[in-house]
Design a protein around this motif. Structure first.
Motif, mmCIF file in Angstrom:
data_model
loop_
_atom_site.group_PDB
_atom_site.id
_atom_site.type_symbol
_atom_site.label_atom_id
_atom_site.label_comp_id
_atom_site.label_asym_id
_atom_site.label_seq_id
_atom_site.Cartn_x
_atom_site.Cartn_y
_atom_site.Cartn_z
ATOM 1 N N VAL A 284 30.097 -7.902 7.258
ATOM 2 C CA VAL A 284 29.646 -8.617 8.189
ATOM 3 C C VAL A 284 29.440 -9.541 8.148
ATOM 4 O O VAL A 284 29.533 -10.222 7.717
ATOM 5 N N LEU A 285 29.145 -10.232 9.094
ATOM 6 C CA LEU A 285 29.231 -11.468 9.642
ATOM 7 C C LEU A 285 27.779 -12.818 9.405
ATOM 8 O O LEU A 285 27.789 -13.815 8.350
ATOM 9 N N ASN A 286 26.928 -11.915 10.052
ATOM 10 C CA ASN A 286 25.134 -11.679 10.402
ATOM 11 C C ASN A 286 24.414 -10.976 10.182
ATOM 12 O O ASN A 286 24.999 -9.922 11.153
ATOM 13 N N VAL A 287 23.309 -10.850 9.479
ATOM 14 C CA VAL A 287 22.157 -9.892 10.148
ATOM 15 C C VAL A 287 20.693 -10.449 10.443
ATOM 16 O O VAL A 287 20.530 -11.599 10.243
ATOM 17 N N SER A 288 20.274 -10.453 11.450
ATOM 18 C CA SER A 288 19.863 -11.244 12.391
ATOM 19 C C SER A 288 18.441 -9.873 12.276
ATOM 20 O O SER A 288 18.155 -8.785 13.124
ATOM 21 N N LEU A 289 16.890 -10.351 11.972
ATOM 22 C CA LEU A 289 15.987 -9.370 11.613
ATOM 23 C C LEU A 289 15.320 -10.129 13.159
ATOM 24 O O LEU A 289 15.304 -11.320 13.035
ATOM 25 N N VAL A 290 15.151 -9.077 14.170
ATOM 26 C CA VAL A 290 14.694 -8.730 15.096
ATOM 27 C C VAL A 290 13.636 -8.667 15.832
ATOM 28 O O VAL A 290 12.564 -9.257 15.988
ATOM 29 N N TYR A 291 13.023 -7.438 14.677
ATOM 30 C CA TYR A 291 11.133 -6.904 14.887
ATOM 31 C C TYR A 291 10.677 -6.996 13.445
ATOM 32 O O TYR A 291 12.202 -5.685 12.472
ATOM 33 N N GLN A 292 9.670 -6.548 13.214
ATOM 34 C CA GLN A 292 9.305 -5.763 11.488
ATOM 35 C C GLN A 292 7.570 -5.518 11.674
ATOM 36 O O GLN A 292 7.211 -6.754 12.752
ATOM 37 N N HIS A 293 7.516 -4.152 11.929
ATOM 38 C CA HIS A 293 6.484 -3.647 11.799
ATOM 39 C C HIS A 293 6.127 -3.386 10.780
ATOM 40 O O HIS A 293 6.631 -2.107 10.419
ATOM 41 N N ALA A 294 4.030 -3.132 10.183
ATOM 42 C CA ALA A 294 4.214 -2.647 9.262
ATOM 43 C C ALA A 294 2.778 -1.805 9.616
ATOM 44 O O ALA A 294 2.155 -2.307 10.220
ATOM 45 N N GLU A 295 2.526 -0.486 9.117
ATOM 46 C CA GLU A 295 1.358 0.308 9.821
ATOM 47 C C GLU A 295 1.080 1.230 8.387
ATOM 48 O O GLU A 295 1.970 2.454 7.869
ATOM 49 N N PRO A 296 0.022 2.390 8.338
ATOM 50 C CA PRO A 296 -0.223 3.223 7.402
ATOM 51 C C PRO A 296 0.495 4.482 7.996
ATOM 52 O O PRO A 296 0.616 4.703 9.112
ATOM 53 N N LYS B 80 0.469 -1.063 -0.027
ATOM 54 C CA LYS B 80 0.182 0.531 -0.125
ATOM 55 C C LYS B 80 0.546 1.394 -0.041
ATOM 56 O O LYS B 80 1.225 1.598 0.770
ATOM 57 N N PRO B 81 0.418 2.279 -0.819
ATOM 58 C CA PRO B 81 1.472 3.525 -1.698
ATOM 59 C C PRO B 81 2.076 4.930 0.354
ATOM 60 O O PRO B 81 3.077 4.978 0.372
ATOM 61 N N ASP B 82 0.820 4.444 1.025
ATOM 62 C CA ASP B 82 0.862 4.920 2.189
ATOM 63 C C ASP B 82 1.369 3.859 3.147
ATOM 64 O O ASP B 82 1.593 4.327 4.766
ATOM 65 N N ASP B 83 2.007 2.803 3.196
ATOM 66 C CA ASP B 83 2.472 2.472 4.590
ATOM 67 C C ASP B 83 3.678 2.176 4.905
ATOM 68 O O ASP B 83 4.700 2.613 3.977
ATOM 69 N N ILE B 84 3.880 2.010 5.600
ATOM 70 C CA ILE B 84 5.345 2.703 6.283
ATOM 71 C C ILE B 84 5.286 1.243 7.135
ATOM 72 O O ILE B 84 5.346 0.393 7.909
ATOM 73 N N HIS B 85 7.285 0.385 6.908
ATOM 74 C CA HIS B 85 7.795 -0.663 7.740
ATOM 75 C C HIS B 85 9.087 -0.638 8.562
ATOM 76 O O HIS B 85 9.464 0.250 7.618
ATOM 77 N N ILE B 86 8.586 -1.326 9.238
ATOM 78 C CA ILE B 86 10.181 -0.413 10.464
ATOM 79 C C ILE B 86 10.677 -2.216 10.763
ATOM 80 O O ILE B 86 9.671 -2.790 11.254
ATOM 81 N N ALA B 87 12.011 -2.109 10.343
ATOM 82 C CA ALA B 87 12.742 -3.289 11.514
ATOM 83 C C ALA B 87 13.757 -3.006 12.092
ATOM 84 O O ALA B 87 14.602 -2.024 11.737
ATOM 85 N N SER B 88 13.126 -3.481 13.572
ATOM 86 C CA SER B 88 14.986 -3.896 14.247
ATOM 87 C C SER B 88 16.183 -4.522 13.459
ATOM 88 O O SER B 88 15.699 -5.940 13.085
ATOM 89 N N LEU B 89 16.821 -4.770 13.647
ATOM 90 C CA LEU B 89 18.274 -5.774 13.670
ATOM 91 C C LEU B 89 19.758 -5.939 14.305
ATOM 92 O O LEU B 89 19.603 -4.779 14.860
ATOM 93 N N VAL B 90 19.974 -6.954 14.480
ATOM 94 C CA VAL B 90 21.177 -6.746 15.329
ATOM 95 C C VAL B 90 22.255 -7.593 13.921
ATOM 96 O O VAL B 90 22.316 -8.744 13.792
ATOM 97 N N VAL B 91 22.965 -6.558 13.569
ATOM 98 C CA VAL B 91 23.960 -7.066 13.236
ATOM 99 C C VAL B 91 25.769 -6.730 13.191
ATOM 100 O O VAL B 91 26.444 -6.474 14.554
ATOM 101 N N HIS B 92 26.195 -8.506 13.111
ATOM 102 C CA HIS B 92 27.246 -8.801 14.105
ATOM 103 C C HIS B 92 28.347 -8.923 12.715
ATOM 104 O O HIS B 92 28.368 -9.517 11.491
ATOM 105 N N VAL B 93 29.469 -8.131 13.026
ATOM 106 C CA VAL B 93 31.293 -8.089 12.788
ATOM 107 C C VAL B 93 31.811 -8.369 12.931
ATOM 108 O O VAL B 93 31.505 -8.545 14.094
ATOM 109 N N MET B 94 33.154 -8.480 12.336
ATOM 110 C CA MET B 94 33.976 -9.049 13.040
ATOM 111 C C MET B 94 34.676 -7.199 13.793
ATOM 112 O O MET B 94 34.710 -6.107 13.132
#
Length: 102
Positions: A75-87, A8-22
């Motif tokens: 970057v060694l790994n990217v872990s998606l912790v949470y994702q949310h979408a709403e208008p 939907k053009p008016d939706d926004i998706h927000i995600a949080s990540l933990v990025v594991h790096v050397m």
């Protein structure tokens, strides 16, 4: 049906990540993340972890950014912790607490 058909053009998706790096690549990865559109680094740990949020118009856009982050050197790994979408317009509405103190 493609995700574009569901987006939907008016939706926004927000995600949080933990990025594991050397650990030795922590500052260079943090610098590279500044080049990822709508990515914000909220914290780092010297052991090689970064807390990152992403915003985008669809889940697919979020996954594209995750794939972009995975390609950053160090970057060694990217872990998606949470994702949310709403208008998008809901983000500007006041939150009312209907519970009253006794």
């Amino acid at each position: 049906m493609s995700e574009a058909a569901h987006a939907k053009p008016d939706d926004i998706h927000i995600a949080s990540l933990v990025v594991h790096v050397m650990p030795q690549a922590l500052s260079s990865v943090e610098q590279s993340l500044r080049g990822v559109e709508d990515a914000q680094v909220h914290g780092t740990h010297p052991d090689g972890k970064l807390v990152v949020t992403l915003e985008g118009p669809s889940g697919g856009a979020i996954l594209d950014k995750v794939a972009q982050i995975q390609q950053i050197d160090g970057v060694l790994n990217v872990s998606l912790v949470y994702q949310h979408a709403e208008p998008r317009h809901f983000l500007n509405q006041e939150v009312v607490n209907d519970q009253h103190s006794a």
